[in-house]
Motif scaffolding. Sequence first.
Motif, short mmCIF file in Angstrom:
data_model
loop_
_atom_site.label_atom_id
_atom_site.label_comp_id
_atom_site.label_asym_id
_atom_site.label_seq_id
_atom_site.Cartn_x
_atom_site.Cartn_y
_atom_site.Cartn_z
N MET A 1 30.71 37.56 39.82
CA MET A 1 32.04 37.78 40.35
C MET A 1 32.39 36.84 41.50
O MET A 1 33.51 36.35 41.59
CB MET A 1 32.16 39.24 40.81
CG MET A 1 33.51 39.65 41.36
SD MET A 1 33.67 39.49 43.16
CE MET A 1 32.35 40.47 43.80
N MET A 2 31.44 36.58 42.40
CA MET A 2 31.74 35.84 43.62
C MET A 2 32.32 34.44 43.39
O MET A 2 33.29 34.07 44.06
CB MET A 2 30.52 35.77 44.54
CG MET A 2 30.32 37.03 45.36
SD MET A 2 31.79 37.57 46.27
CE MET A 2 32.06 36.19 47.38
N PRO A 3 31.79 33.64 42.46
CA PRO A 3 32.42 32.32 42.25
C PRO A 3 33.89 32.43 41.84
O PRO A 3 34.72 31.63 42.28
CB PRO A 3 31.58 31.69 41.13
CG PRO A 3 30.25 32.38 41.22
CD PRO A 3 30.57 33.79 41.65
N LEU A 4 34.22 33.44 41.03
CA LEU A 4 35.61 33.64 40.63
C LEU A 4 36.45 34.07 41.83
O LEU A 4 37.58 33.60 42.01
CB LEU A 4 35.70 34.70 39.53
CG LEU A 4 35.00 34.36 38.21
CD1 LEU A 4 35.01 35.57 37.29
CD2 LEU A 4 35.66 33.16 37.55
N ALA A 5 35.91 34.94 42.67
CA ALA A 5 36.64 35.41 43.84
C ALA A 5 36.92 34.25 44.80
O ALA A 5 38.04 34.10 45.29
CB ALA A 5 35.83 36.51 44.54
N VAL A 6 35.91 33.43 45.05
CA VAL A 6 36.07 32.29 45.95
C VAL A 6 37.10 31.32 45.39
O VAL A 6 37.94 30.80 46.13
CB VAL A 6 34.71 31.61 46.21
CG1 VAL A 6 34.88 30.29 46.94
CG2 VAL A 6 33.80 32.54 47.00
#
Length: 98
Positions: A65-70
């Motif tokens: 999830m984090m790469p998409l959020a960033v």
Amino acid sequence: MAVLVHAALPGISTDQYDALNAKLQETPEIFDGCVSHTCVPTGEGLEVFDVWDTEEQMNAFTERMMPLAVELGWPSDPEKVSVRVFPVHNYWPPKGRG
């Protein structure tokens, strides 16, 4: 062991949350192990409360999830986000809901 995750996300708007959620819904298997999810707007941003079957499943979700959020403008600095993980003693769906 199941875990409860509480994430305080200052400065994140419901629009930013909705954009990320729409992106995540494109790969529904990313939620494997998520028992429940609740997002609450506050005066400072958002707070998220999740129950996961295991901490490992929650970590696998976070890594994807984090790469998409960033990419969508969420902070990448862990100092700006408060995440607390608690072992769950018990959980159950209310009668008629599970």
